[in-house]
Design a protein around this motif. Structure first.
Motif, PDB file in Angstrom:
ATOM      1  N   LYS A   1      -2.057 -25.086  87.548  1.00 37.66           N
ATOM      2  CA  LYS A   1      -3.522 -24.960  87.641  1.00 37.66           C
ATOM      3  C   LYS A   1      -3.918 -23.525  87.975  1.00 37.66           C
ATOM      4  N   LYS A   2      -3.082 -22.864  88.764  1.00 40.98           N
ATOM      5  CA  LYS A   2      -3.374 -21.500  89.150  1.00 40.98           C
ATOM      6  C   LYS A   2      -3.366 -20.592  87.910  1.00 40.98           C
ATOM      7  N   GLU A   3      -2.390 -20.823  87.066  1.00 44.42           N
ATOM      8  CA  GLU A   3      -2.331 -20.015  85.839  1.00 44.42           C
ATOM      9  C   GLU A   3      -3.556 -20.271  84.969  1.00 44.42           C
ATOM     10  N   LYS A   4      -3.925 -21.555  84.917  1.00 45.72           N
ATOM     11  CA  LYS A   4      -5.104 -21.907  84.133  1.00 45.72           C
ATOM     12  C   LYS A   4      -6.358 -21.244  84.740  1.00 45.72           C
ATOM     13  N   ALA A   5      -6.408 -21.250  86.079  1.00 41.87           N
ATOM     14  CA  ALA A   5      -7.555 -20.645  86.773  1.00 41.87           C
ATOM     15  C   ALA A   5      -7.658 -19.166  86.419  1.00 41.87           C
ATOM     16  N   LYS A   6      -6.495 -18.508  86.342  1.00 41.57           N
ATOM     17  CA  LYS A   6      -6.498 -17.093  86.009  1.00 41.57           C
ATOM     18  C   LYS A   6      -7.081 -16.866  84.613  1.00 41.57           C
ATOM     19  N   GLU A   7      -6.647 -17.728  83.691  1.00 40.02           N
ATOM     20  CA  GLU A   7      -7.160 -17.602  82.322  1.00 40.02           C
ATOM     21  C   GLU A   7      -8.677 -17.784  82.283  1.00 40.02           C
ATOM     22  N   ILE A   8      -9.146 -18.805  83.008  1.00 38.66           N
ATOM     23  CA  ILE A   8     -10.587 -19.073  82.980  1.00 38.66           C
ATOM     24  C   ILE A   8     -11.353 -17.904  83.603  1.00 38.66           C
ATOM     25  N   LEU A   9     -10.838 -17.396  84.729  1.00 35.66           N
ATOM     26  CA  LEU A   9     -11.502 -16.258  85.371  1.00 35.66           C
ATOM     27  C   LEU A   9     -11.524 -15.062  84.422  1.00 35.66           C
ATOM     28  N   GLU A  10     -10.416 -14.892  83.725  1.00 34.72           N
ATOM     29  CA  GLU A  10     -10.327 -13.775  82.786  1.00 34.72           C
ATOM     30  C   GLU A  10     -11.389 -13.898  81.683  1.00 34.72           C
ATOM     31  N   SER A  11     -11.536 -15.132  81.177  1.00 35.40           N
ATOM     32  CA  SER A  11     -12.511 -15.333  80.100  1.00 35.40           C
ATOM     33  C   SER A  11     -13.941 -15.112  80.590  1.00 35.40           C
ATOM     34  N   LYS A  12     -14.144 -15.319  81.915  1.00 35.16           N
ATOM     35  CA  LYS A  12     -15.483 -15.074  82.464  1.00 35.16           C
ATOM     36  C   LYS A  12     -15.725 -13.587  82.714  1.00 35.16           C
ATOM     37  N   GLY A  13     -14.661 -12.804  82.687  1.00 32.62           N
ATOM     38  CA  GLY A  13     -14.812 -11.373  82.932  1.00 32.62           C
ATOM     39  C   GLY A  13     -14.486 -10.960  84.339  1.00 32.62           C
ATOM     40  N   PHE A  14     -13.834 -11.836  85.090  1.00 28.54           N
ATOM     41  CA  PHE A  14     -13.563 -11.587  86.507  1.00 28.54           C
ATOM     42  C   PHE A  14     -12.707 -10.342  86.722  1.00 28.54           C
ATOM     43  N   PHE A  15     -11.825 -10.044  85.790  1.00 32.63           N
ATOM     44  CA  PHE A  15     -10.885  -8.945  86.011  1.00 32.63           C
ATOM     45  C   PHE A  15     -11.370  -7.607  85.464  1.00 32.63           C
ATOM     46  N   ARG A  16     -12.651  -7.522  85.172  1.00 36.15           N
ATOM     47  CA  ARG A  16     -13.211  -6.233  84.762  1.00 36.15           C
ATOM     48  C   ARG A  16     -13.084  -5.235  85.911  1.00 36.15           C
ATOM     49  N   PRO A  17     -13.095  -3.937  85.591  1.00 31.48           N
ATOM     50  CA  PRO A  17     -12.825  -2.927  86.633  1.00 31.48           C
ATOM     51  C   PRO A  17     -13.775  -2.979  87.827  1.00 31.48           C
ATOM     52  N   LYS A  18     -15.039  -3.298  87.591  1.00 28.28           N
ATOM     53  CA  LYS A  18     -15.996  -3.312  88.704  1.00 28.28           C
ATOM     54  C   LYS A  18     -16.517  -4.727  88.913  1.00 28.28           C
ATOM     55  N   ARG A  19     -16.355  -5.217  90.148  1.00 31.98           N
ATOM     56  CA  ARG A  19     -16.821  -6.560  90.472  1.00 31.98           C
ATOM     57  C   ARG A  19     -17.945  -6.450  91.499  1.00 31.98           C
ATOM     58  N   VAL A  20     -19.097  -7.039  91.183  1.00 30.45           N
ATOM     59  CA  VAL A  20     -20.239  -6.969  92.092  1.00 30.45           C
ATOM     60  C   VAL A  20     -20.453  -8.345  92.719  1.00 30.45           C
ATOM     61  N   TYR A  21     -20.449  -8.402  94.047  1.00 29.07           N
ATOM     62  CA  TYR A  21     -20.719  -9.662  94.749  1.00 29.07           C
ATOM     63  C   TYR A  21     -22.093  -9.589  95.404  1.00 29.07           C
ATOM     64  N   VAL A  22     -22.955 -10.534  95.065  1.00 33.06           N
ATOM     65  CA  VAL A  22     -24.274 -10.587  95.692  1.00 33.06           C
ATOM     66  C   VAL A  22     -24.326 -11.829  96.580  1.00 33.06           C
ATOM     67  N   GLY A  23     -24.743 -11.644  97.821  1.00 30.94           N
ATOM     68  CA  GLY A  23     -24.799 -12.758  98.768  1.00 30.94           C
ATOM     69  C   GLY A  23     -25.847 -13.777  98.366  1.00 30.94           C
ATOM     70  N   LEU A  24     -25.434 -15.023  98.215  1.00 32.64           N
ATOM     71  CA  LEU A  24     -26.394 -16.072  97.857  1.00 32.64           C
ATOM     72  C   LEU A  24     -26.210 -17.293  98.744  1.00 32.64           C
TER      73      LEU A  24
END
Lengths: 509, 117
Positions: free
Chosen positions: B11-34
């Protein structure tokens, strides 16, 4: 290490660097609505997989027992023992309950954990369910937390889809699912037996114990009730092992505690520190001290069930025992800092007002006693205190503590008793001199105009009672008989000419 | 039979793939508090700005987060870049958000006076 992520990201900031985050390890670190973020970036469900693969239920109970984790809801009962009692019960139907009925004024730890990291609570409950042999979980959360509820529902849906909730979890024989019960916001429903009544659809009133929920809980079944923060600690303990956890903290209190730091302090916020940290480190280290150059007066821990500690207790090490010895309690983690502008009698009145209106009314000492205490305090703060009132408050308080059925009544007099103990002179001033040294008790305060007055008439224009007299460019005067003590003149005057003071008229005009 | 640990690894490997497809591993990650507190401080409109104005930037990934517990400095925005120290902007408003996008995300200039120490 499970706490490293947070340290790496936030460790360079004074406020965060001095903390150790276990329960809050993922708060502000991951997307709470994305289960994949939790799985991939936060060791998500690793503790569950470890428990299901390598550990027998009895070993998990043993692990939690050895870790020394104690109930974070406030009372500090050893969590492992509670698990053991529930696990020992012979019943094919058991319940695991998460108490998210956070009712203390000024406390928001549970909300932050659920809104920032819902899956760690779910994972904790799954491990708890597996350890005690339960297949049903209930999260009792107040309806005032709509976003937290929404995130929980989203987390459930994602966890079910990924096979973390439901049948044959992660390919094992373990079945477990969680549902939500919304509370209507009664403070007493945070007490575990009242909470159970509320889940069953009855009025939220406490039951006598024993029988304890471990034997006779929700619908008469063995039930394990733990607080949100306790559940959030479980996965970390399983992953890192009990030795790691029991090395943090003091001899009798292990791990960390989250406090909601509020009141007259520079840095307000959530603070998670190892047990044994001193109050001084929190107030002056992490909190940054008192703003506006004011003097520290008191720190209130434990919300309406706790007490007010003075400066001499600042070096108290925070754990369940030493806070109790100092005359306060750990409680669920509210920490309110009070500066010299607050009146301790007024503060005690506020808390009694709260517990009085939240008392469920089942037992006489709490229902009638808090009412009488409130009446006396109202009298004192409005300048009608009588000789003997303090003694009466003490006697009432002690009787309520001893004779009440549940924790609400047993702790309700604490704010009054501890302020009498530590600030008795303020009570005496209110009663004998009609003086409130913080000028906070409205009815005792008098407004007057000093020689700084330039006669601009600004105060006169805002006074709703027409109590200010004086012609333009001449010194004004407050007619105390007509003054309704709204304080508008005091706030309006640009020259600092309007002053307030209390006490038997010495300097007035 | 596969053990729960092995299933989770899968599942972890699958999670990585899904995160990748969402763009999670792009160079800049912005977190906004919600969280409720951050939203009360006005973070929803800041999230909207980040989402709409970085939509065509292929190196930026915008994500929500819970609250880290810095009540008096909310709304908070963090920018995570691999190998660099996380930049933590506090008391962000709409104007600041636009400037952060212009200066930090587009040009790589950190606006240090808005960063918490």
């Amino acid at each position: 290490m499970i706490t490293d992520n947070f340290k790496k990201n936030f460790g360079d900031i004074n406020f965060f660097g001095k903390q150790l985050r276990i329960a809050l390890r993922n708060c502000g670190m991951i997307n709470p609505e994305d289960i994949y973020d939790y799985i991939y970036n936060a060791c998500g469900y690793e503790a569950l997989a470890k428990a299901l693969s390598d550990m027998k239920p009895s070993e998990i109970v043993e692990e939690i027992k050895k870790s020394g984790l104690r109930g974070r809801g406030g009372a500090g009962f050893p969590t492992g023992l509670k698990w053991e009692f529930t696990a020992k019960e012979q019943n094919f139907e058991k319940y695991v309950v998460c108490n998210a009925d956070e009712g203390d004024p000024g406390a928001f730890m549970d909300r932050s954990v659920i809104e920032g990291d819902p899956h760690s609570v779910i994972e904790g409950m799954l491990i708890g369910g597996y350890a005690v042999g339960a297949s049903k979980g209930i999260i009792y959360i107040r309806a005032e937390y709509p976003l937290a509820v929404e995130r929980l529902y989203k987390a459930f849906a994602a966890a079910r889809k990924e096979g973390f909730l439901g049948e044959n979890i992660l390919g094992s024989k373990f079945n477990f699912d969680i549902e939500i019960r919304l509370g209507a916001g009664a403070f007493v429903c945070g007490e575990e037996t009242a909470l159970i009544n509320s889940i069953e659809g009855k009025r939220g009133m406490p039951r006598p114990r024993p029988p304890f929920p471990a034997a006779n809980g929700v619908f008469g079944k063995p039930t394990l009730v733990n607080n949100v923060e306790t559940w959030a600690n479980i996965a970390a303990i399983i992953i890192e092992g009990y030795q790691w956890f029991s090395n943090i903290g003091t001899e009798k209190s292990k791990g960390t505690k989250v406090f909601a730091l509020a009141g007259k302090i520079k840095n307000t916020g959530l603070v998670e520190v190892p047990m044994g940290t001193t109050l001084r480190e929190i107030v002056y280290g992490i909190g940054g001290g008192i703003p506006n150059g004011k003097k520290f007066k008191s720190v209130q821990t434990g919300g309406p069930s706790g007490g007010c500690l003075t400066e001499k207790f600042l070096d108290t090490k925070i754990d369940y025992e030493s806070l109790a010895a100092a005359g306060s309690i750990m409680g669920s983690g509210g920490m309110i800092i009070i500066d010299e502008d607050s009146c301790m009698v007024n503060l005690a009145k506020y808390f009694i007002e709260f517990t009085q209106s939240e008392s469920c009314g089942k037992c006489v000492p709490c229902r009638e006693g808090t009412k009488r205490m409130l009446e006396i305090l109202e009298r004192i703060t409005s300048g009608e205190g009588r000789e003997g009132d303090i003694e009466k408050l003490e006697r009432l308080g002690n009787v309520i503590k001893q004779a009440s059925l549940c924790g609400l009544g047993q702790s309700a007099p604490n704010p009054v008793l501890s302020t009498i103990k530590n600030f008795r002179n303020e009570y005496e001033e209110h009663i004998k001199l009609k003086k409130c040294r913080a000028n906070a008790c409205e009815k005792l305060v008098n407004y007057y105009v000093t020689d700084k007055c330039v006669g601009c008439g600004a105060c006169k224009r805002v006074c709703p009672a027409g109590a200010i007299e004086g012609s333009l460019k001449a010194k004004h005067k407050v007619d105390l008989a007509r003054c309704i003590k709204c304080g508008r003149c005091y706030k309006t005057c640009k020259f600092g000419a309007v002053k307030k003071d209390s006490g038997i008229l010495e300097i007035m005009q | 039979m596969t053990s729960p640990k092995e299933i989770l690894q899968f599942k972890k490997e699958k999670a990585k793939e899904i995160l990748e497809s969402k763009g999670f591993f792009r160079p800049k990650r912005v977190y906004v508090g919600l969280a409720t507190c951050e939203i009360a401080a006005g973070s929803q409109s800041i999230m909207d700005i980040f989402q709409s104005e970085t939509g065509n930037m292929s190196d930026v990934f915008v994500s929500a987060k819970g609250c880290a517990g810095r009540c008096n400095l909310e709304p908070t925005v963090e920018i995570v870049e691999e190998g660099k120290e996380t930049v933590k902007y506090v008391s962000v408003n709409e104007e600041k958000a636009r400037q952060i996008i212009e200066k930090h995300l587009k040009k790589g200039e950190i606006i240090s006076e808005w960063v918490v120490k």
